[in-house]
Design a protein around this motif. Structure first.
Motif, PDB file in Angstrom:
ATOM      1  N   ARG A 223       0.676  -1.279  -0.121  1.00 58.26           N
ATOM      2  CA  ARG A 223      -0.091  -0.098   0.113  1.00 58.26           C
ATOM      3  C   ARG A 223       0.881   1.275  -0.091  1.00 58.26           C
ATOM      4  O   ARG A 223       0.458   2.093  -0.675  1.00 58.26           O
ATOM      5  CB  ARG A 223      -0.832   0.037   1.108  1.00 58.26           C
ATOM      6  N   GLU A 224       1.683   1.329   0.858  1.00 56.74           N
ATOM      7  CA  GLU A 224       2.853   2.297   0.594  1.00 56.74           C
ATOM      8  C   GLU A 224       3.413   2.632  -0.653  1.00 56.74           C
ATOM      9  O   GLU A 224       3.484   3.874  -1.052  1.00 56.74           O
ATOM     10  CB  GLU A 224       3.958   2.147   1.854  1.00 56.74           C
ATOM     11  N   ARG A 225       3.967   1.556  -1.357  1.00 53.36           N
ATOM     12  CA  ARG A 225       4.421   1.815  -2.522  1.00 53.36           C
ATOM     13  C   ARG A 225       3.316   2.323  -3.684  1.00 53.36           C
ATOM     14  O   ARG A 225       3.713   3.329  -4.349  1.00 53.36           O
ATOM     15  CB  ARG A 225       4.788   0.410  -3.034  1.00 53.36           C
ATOM     16  N   ASP A 226       2.004   1.817  -3.522  1.00 52.90           N
ATOM     17  CA  ASP A 226       1.194   2.583  -4.382  1.00 52.90           C
ATOM     18  C   ASP A 226       0.785   3.811  -4.048  1.00 52.90           C
ATOM     19  O   ASP A 226       0.917   4.703  -5.079  1.00 52.90           O
ATOM     20  CB  ASP A 226      -0.145   1.747  -4.238  1.00 52.90           C
ATOM     21  N   SER A 227       0.883   4.465  -2.890  1.00 51.20           N
ATOM     22  CA  SER A 227       0.764   5.637  -2.375  1.00 51.20           C
ATOM     23  C   SER A 227       1.788   6.355  -2.873  1.00 51.20           C
ATOM     24  O   SER A 227       1.725   7.875  -3.375  1.00 51.20           O
ATOM     25  CB  SER A 227       0.588   5.963  -0.862  1.00 51.20           C
ATOM     26  N   GLU A 229       3.935   5.817  -5.589  1.00 50.83           N
ATOM     27  CA  GLU A 229       3.556   6.206  -6.844  1.00 50.83           C
ATOM     28  C   GLU A 229       2.705   7.144  -7.459  1.00 50.83           C
ATOM     29  O   GLU A 229       2.841   7.749  -8.412  1.00 50.83           O
ATOM     30  CB  GLU A 229       3.485   4.659  -7.639  1.00 50.83           C
ATOM     31  N   GLU A 230       1.710   7.001  -6.642  1.00 52.73           N
ATOM     32  CA  GLU A 230       0.354   7.951  -7.089  1.00 52.73           C
ATOM     33  C   GLU A 230       0.917   9.597  -6.790  1.00 52.73           C
ATOM     34  O   GLU A 230       0.660  10.423  -7.486  1.00 52.73           O
ATOM     35  CB  GLU A 230      -0.741   7.720  -6.140  1.00 52.73           C
ATOM     36  N   ARG A 231       1.712   9.698  -5.737  1.00 54.57           N
ATOM     37  CA  ARG A 231       2.255  10.980  -5.524  1.00 54.57           C
ATOM     38  C   ARG A 231       3.254  11.502  -6.541  1.00 54.57           C
ATOM     39  O   ARG A 231       3.382  12.567  -6.922  1.00 54.57           O
ATOM     40  CB  ARG A 231       2.825  10.991  -4.009  1.00 54.57           C
ATOM     41  N   SER A 232       4.067  10.513  -6.894  1.00 61.06           N
ATOM     42  CA  SER A 232       5.109  11.002  -7.908  1.00 61.06           C
ATOM     43  C   SER A 232       4.315  11.160  -9.343  1.00 61.06           C
ATOM     44  O   SER A 232       4.650  12.236 -10.064  1.00 61.06           O
ATOM     45  CB  SER A 232       6.145   9.738  -8.186  1.00 61.06           C
ATOM     46  N   ARG A 233       3.395  10.385  -9.852  1.00 60.96           N
ATOM     47  CA  ARG A 233       2.534  10.683 -10.867  1.00 60.96           C
ATOM     48  C   ARG A 233       1.905  11.958 -10.770  1.00 60.96           C
ATOM     49  O   ARG A 233       1.907  12.863 -11.831  1.00 60.96           O
ATOM     50  CB  ARG A 233       1.645   9.562 -11.091  1.00 60.96           C
TER      51      ARG A 233
END
Length: 242
Positions: A223-227, A229-233
């Motif tokens: 979940r941390e990885r997904d969050s 990645e969304e921030r960087s995008r």
């Protein structure tokens, strides 16, 4: 139990107050009163007791003429005695009817029971005062009347015969585990099996806990990885717009 019968052959207040006729101790005061009573049948009563019917639960307004009209359908009546209070002269709600023939007596006993007279359902049975040894009337705590919900147990009569007795000692021994030794060993082994099963279940549960913790930890990292990645995008999109 070989001489047991659903209908009493000799009256005993203790047996009459029982469900199956096998009680050994009285369970209410009425039975005590009946056991201590000394009742002598009325010597002034005449007629053949084996040709006499007992009719109870009558309407207090019912007269001898009404009883004669109803019960004469079954055969010739020799005598009707409606029991009345000596002081007031009012009916007590029961009567005795003597027939001339046994055939008429049996027919009335079979067909007149639960017949409705003057809005009252009557009860018809053979006379027991002079035919059943040891008979004690209800006013002294005896009789066969009463129902289970009334607070007193009264069985053995026509409408409530005795129930077939149960072998209580065997049922009790099996229930409390006091039966044969084989059954006792079997029950103990059964308890041991359940204990071992519980222990194995606890051990397997302890083994599962680390795996579940790992899976939960892996889920949190994902979940941390997904969050991230969304921030960087989101940042890349903002830069492009600028």
């Amino acid at each position: 139990m070989s001489d047991w019968a659903p209908i009493a052959k000799e009256y005993d207040p203790l047996k009459a107050g029982s469900i199956d006729g096998t009680d050994e101790e009285p369970h209410d005061r009425a039975i005590w009163r009946a056991m201590l009573a000394r009742y002598v049948p009325n010597k002034g009563v005449t007629g053949d007791p084996h040709l006499t019917l007992f009719v109870a639960r009558l309407n207090l307004q019912t007269t001898e003429e009404k009883l004669k009209e109803v019960f004469s359908r079954y055969g010739d009546i020799r005598k009707i005695r409606l029991v009345r209070d000596l002081v007031t002269g009012f009916s007590k709600g029961y009567a005795f009817i003597e027939y001339k023939e046994e055939r008429a007596l049996l027919k009335a006993h079979r067909d007149a029971n639960r017949l409705v007279i003057d809005q009252h359902e009557i009860f018809v049975d053979f006379e027991l005062e002079r035919t059943l040894k040891g008979w004690i009337p209800r006013r002294l705590g005896g009789g066969f009347g009463g129902k289970k919900e009334s607070g007193q147990l009264r069985f053995g009569g026509r409408d409530r015969p005795f129930r077939k007795p149960i072998n209580l000692p065997n049922v009790k021994n099996d229930f409390y585990g006091e039966g044969p030794s084989e059954k006792r060993n079997w029950s103990r082994e059964g308890t041991r099996d359940w204990r071992t099963r519980d222990r194995e279940h606890e051990r397997s549960r302890d083994k599962r806990w680390p795996e579940r913790e790992r899976s939960w930890a892996w889920g949190d990292s994902e979940r941390e990885r997904d969050s991230k990645e969304e921030r960087s995008r989101g940042r890349e999109r903002k830069d492009r717009d600028r």
